[in-house]
Design an enzyme around this catalytic site. Structure first.
Site, short mmCIF file in Angstrom:
data_model
loop_
_atom_site.label_atom_id
_atom_site.label_comp_id
_atom_site.label_asym_id
_atom_site.label_seq_id
_atom_site.Cartn_x
_atom_site.Cartn_y
_atom_site.Cartn_z
N GLY A 215 0.83 -1.21 0.00
CA GLY A 215 0.00 0.00 0.00
C GLY A 215 0.86 1.26 0.00
CB SER A 216 0.10 4.63 1.23
OG SER A 216 -1.15 4.62 0.58
CB THR A 217 4.25 1.55 3.68
OG1 THR A 217 4.02 0.31 3.01
CG2 THR A 217 3.31 1.68 4.86
#
Lengths: 482, 465
Positions: A215-217
């Protein structure tokens, strides 16, 4: 009649010689194979005939051995806080041995070739055989913070000392008590069967062996690739529109709630976790460059810490898929340890250290093996790493990751929500990655992933559930240093 | 001792001058008693850290048996082979130690078997001595050729009428008294019959034959007895599911037939018949098929997913390796079942004494067989030769079938290792077997009696001079 009797004598001689040849075959040629067969119970009897060495965390054993009434197995393994340490210790049962118990089995039983001299002395002096110890790099307080923070949720935590690569915490839930399956009774067998059939897979080491969409990590890695390419800078406009139209499609990508993502700078884009900006960067740099950067951070290969980890994957893919992979979706999958490694490399000014969890192997009389920190590579320059640190610190101070703040300590972090299932139909994973910075460099980088049904769909979350766990782990490490 | 055998200087008849070798036997017997006593001490030290309490009693008992046996052999069979008694004593003594060692493992059935085995051994030695004392000449047995046949048939048929014990119908169970394996005794009795029968018929069998394609084929009427034996051994196999005994009888018959007739064609004929019988039985009886499957894949897991006895035996041998774990320190109890002390006793030898111990034991058996065949060579009468070669051949086949079966060289059969294995019938019958061999060897090596002084000769000489 003597002529045929002599022939009978030869015949009987052949019978005896056939027997002699056969016993030589079985007891000499096949001996090793037969005596070490996993069906040969003697292997297990021998294994439990003397106390097994221990796995040690911060000078204290997290394992033990007790004498039993069992006929075959004189000693039985015991575990302290078994469920908490299970991803580290694994178990040594009559069924199998996993994790450190499995990898350093020969040291723990005392059968390692490097302990040969030791065994010989014991044999001569008549002392019972002794196993060696495995001394780990783990941090008990951090491990407890991670395990208790995860609580009843499904998830995993990996924490690393960015300066050395030493693994500080490795938690996975739901977990299991290794002590419940090491006995030699029906109960242990039943527990073993139940654990294997449990749909929640309690014996899976999620921190090392499960891959999740990051995801956004993953955007910090995309940001790193952007900076390294020289085409983008931290406070320069990216020139990417929001909403962003994925290449070769008419599908548009944007964020929920209208953050200021249109033509945002990298700092702002990371602060608001702009999907458009990072998908655009990924598409701009192309699949090859993105994949190359991911591989510099450890993607696309198995690691041995010394437990084998699953391979994190950044695949070769077409343009729209590559754009999605740049924001941690599509076929981008990573282990929590891999994401912790990315965080650690950034916190360590761009230098990636080889993660390891065994500090040394101790024989009963001497240290058999001492592990030293090793550099794995320098995926990004120190100056670019410092820029990403600034961006991540902005996220915690004034962005999606404010739950990660620790008073009086500089913390950099990034949230993420990984969607799962067709049209995000399954429970999403909430992510949080962070590091704490001191005057002496960063002593801890941590990645937390939690299956979070409360995370808002389509929304960058992770700040809610995962960030407090990361914060507690960091605090445990920081407090231990004082 | 040897001075006894030389008589007057003029005598030329004596083949003698052979030393009696009784002192050699005594010396060897000392070893045959001391080695098991040490083994006994070894087990006790390994299991409990102390010398076993019964060690002195056991040593004295074994020593007493051996001593009495030696004295009676000295008296009643002074020229007997000097190796047979010591080797039998050593094997029996070691067998007792091994059984006692397995008695120390609770749960290995039958429990506490050593005292019983010691009693059976004593009975065996008693029978051994009785044969030596009362059988003055083995040729007496020749008179009982056809009675032997009848007795053998009865002995072999008896188990059919008794319930099977552990799946094999080889037992005669008398409630309250115990059980008996008549097959072990039948082995001896039937050898006496074969020897007597073949001695009479050998010329007819050997000479009255037609030559066909380079082979001498027997006449139809001479085929009768061999076919009868063949049918008998097949019946044992089918009705008593005893592969070992049928193989033993048929093999022994072929050996004796060959020695009696010196015709290779008989051996070929015998092999053909046994091959045919084996194929027929193997394809019809599941029992035999199981054994063959176990033999081909000894390590395969059982139907219930467990490790089979065959596999456990192989693991025992493998774990023993070159030098073994030491007496008392192996895990043959893992084999389970009811045959650890009997059929599988060699597994304990293999695991605890290693390849070295196994080879030593096999060489001891080899030596016994060799002494038996040597006795056959030395015997002066055809009946003695046939009887000796038959008994030694039967013993050799039994050793091969048991040891080969346990080590998975050939399919496993339900027979026991002579002297070593637990089982009363076996130990008694084998002591009797070697008593007969000792008797034959004594007769063979005994110097011929000095010719009686002939007064006529003397007289004539006087007249001439």
């Amino acid at each position: 009649m003597n002529k045929p009797i002599r022939k009978i004598a030869v015949f009987c001689g052949i019978l005896v010689i056939a027997l002699l040849v056969r016993v030589n075959w079985v007891q000499f040629v096949q001996a090793e194979e037969l005596s070490s067969s996993d069906k040969n119970r003697r292997v297990l009897i021998e294994r439990y005939a003397h106390p097994r060495g221990d796995i040690i965390v911060e000078g204290k054993a997290v394992t033990g051995s007790t004498e039993t009434d069992s006929r075959d197995f004189q000693y039985q393994r015991t575990y302290k806080d078994g469920a908490m340490w299970a991803p580290v210790t694994g178990h040594a049962s009559v069924f199998n041995a996993t994790m450190l118990e499995g990898i350093h089995d020969k040291i723990l039983t005392g059968n390692d070739d490097r302990l040969f001299f030791n065994r010989t002395i014991d044999m001569i002096t008549g002392k019972p055989m002794e196993g060696g110890n495995v001394v780990t790099t783990l941090n008990a307080a951090a491990q407890r913070a991670a395990f208790e923070g995860l609580g009843d949720k499904k998830g995993a935590v990996a924490a690393i000392d960015p300066r050395t690569g030493a693994i500080l915490a490795l938690a996975s839930t739901p977990s299991y008590d290794p002590g419940s399956i090491v006995g030699n009774d029906e109960k242990a067998s039943d527990n073993w069967v139940a654990l294997n059939e449990d749909p929640d897979k309690p014996m899976l080491n999620r921190a090392l062996r499960e891959t999740y969409p990051p995801g956004s990590t993953f955007k910090v890695l995309t940001a790193a690739a952007a900076l390294e390419s020289g085409k983008y800078d931290i406070d320069e406009k990216s020139g990417i529109e929001d909403p962003y139209e994925l290449p070769q499609t008419d599908k548009e990508l944007t964020n929920f709630g209208n953050p200021p993502c249109d033509d945002a700078t990298l700092r702002v884009a990371l602060q608001y976790s702009c999907n458009a900006t990072f998908a655009g960067i990924s598409a701009d740099l192309g699949n090859e460059e993105m994949k190359g950067m991911a591989e510099k951070f450890g993607y696309n290969e198995e690691l041995f810490v010394p437990i084998r980890t699953a391979e994190s994957v950044y695949p070769e893919d077409n343009a729209p898929q590559n754009a999605m992979a740049g924001i941690g979706q599509a076929s981008n999958r990573a282990t929590p340890l891999q994401i912790a490694m990315i965080t650690a490399a950034i916190a360590n000014d761009g230098k990636l250290m080889q993660p390891y969890m065994v500090d040394r192997l101790e024989g009963p009389r001497s240290v058999v093996e001492q592990n030293e920190p090793q550099e794995m590579g320098q995926p990004i320059s120190a100056s670019n790493a410092k820029k990403i640190q600034q961006m991540m610190e902005t996220v915690v101070e004034d962005g999606t990751g404010t739950n990660g703040q620790i008073e009086g300590v500089t913390v950099g972090g990034k949230t993420g929500t990984a969607q799962r299932g067709v049209d995000n139909s399954e429970t999403p994973y909430a992510w949080f990655i962070s590091y704490a910075m001191t005057d002496n460099g960063s002593p801890v980088a941590v990645a937390v992933v939690v299956e979070d049904s409360d995370a808002q769909r389509n929304e960058v979350s992770g700040g809610g559930l995962a960030a407090p766990i990361a914060k507690d782990v960091m605090r445990a490490v920081l407090e231990g240093r004082q | 001792m040897s001075s006894n055998s030389t008589t007057g200087g003029t005598s030329t008849v004596s083949a003698g001058g052979l030393p009696s070798r009784r002192n050699t036997e005594l010396g060897l017997l000392v070893f045959a008693v001391v080695i098991p006593v040490f083994a006994y001490a070894n087990v006790g030290l390994a299991k409990n850290g102390t010398l076993p309490a019964g060690m002195i009693g056991y040593g004295l008992g074994l020593g007493l048996l051996a001593g009495v046996a030696h004295l009676l052999v000295r008296k009643f069979a002074p020229y007997a082979d000097p190796l047979i008694l010591p080797i039998c004593t050593l094997l029996n003594g070691l067998g007792l130690v091994l059984i006692w060692r397995l008695d120390q493992e609770p749960g290995v059935r039958p429990e506490n078997a050593a005292p019983g085995q010691l009693m059976w051994s004593a009975l065996g030695v008693a029978l051994f001595l009785a044969v030596l004392v009362f059988l003055k000449d083995h040729r007496i047995l020749q008179r009982y050729t056809y009675i032997s046949m009848a007795v053998a048939l009865v002995l072999l048929a008896l188990p059919m009428f008794f319930p099977p014990v552990n799946g094999a119908k080889i037992w005669v169970t008398i409630p309250g008294v115990g059980s008996l394996q008549p097959g072990e005794f039948a082995k001896i009795v039937i050898t006496v019959f074969f020897a007597g029968y073949l001695m009479v018929k050998r010329d007819a069998l050997a000479l009255a034959s037609r030559r066909f394609m380079g082979l001498y084929l027997p006449r139809g009427r001479d085929l009768g007895p061999i076919l009868a034996i063949w049918a008998l051994s097949l019946m044992i196999l089918v009705f008593e599911t005893d592969l070992g005994t049928s193989l033993l009888f048929f093999g022994m018959f072929v050996v004796m037939l060959y020695v009696a007739t010196e015709r290779t064609s008989w051996v070929l004929f015998g092999l053909l018949l046994s091959a045919a019988g084996a194929v027929v039985v193997a394809s019809t009886t599941t029992h035999v098929q199981d054994r063959v499957d176990n033999w081909l894949n000894p390590l395969q897991l059982g139907a219930n997913g467990g490790v089979t006895e065959t596999a456990q035996v192989m693991y025992s041998f493998g774990s023993g390796g070159l030098f073994g774990s030491g007496l008392g320190e192996g895990f043959t109890r893992l084999i389970g079942g009811i045959a650890v002390k009997s059929d599988y006793i060699l597994a304990t030898v293999g695991e605890e004494l290693g390849l070295t111990g196994m080879m030593a034991i096999l060489v001891l058996y080899g030596l016994l067989i060799e002494r038996g065949i040597r006795t056959a060579l030395a015997a002066r009468d055809p009946f003695g030769k046939l009887l000796a070669v038959g008994l030694s051949g039967a013993f050799a086949i039994q050793v091969f079938v048991v040891a080969g079966g346990v080590t998975a060289l050939i399919p496993l059969t339900g027979m026991t290792m002579p002297f070593l294995a637990q089982g009363g019938s076996s130990v008694i019958a084998n002591w009797a077997l070697f008593a007969i061999l000792l008797r034959i060897s004594d007769t063979a090596r005994r110097p011929a009696p000095a010719p009686a002084p002939n007064p006529d000769v003397e007289m004539t000489q006087v007249v001439r001079s």
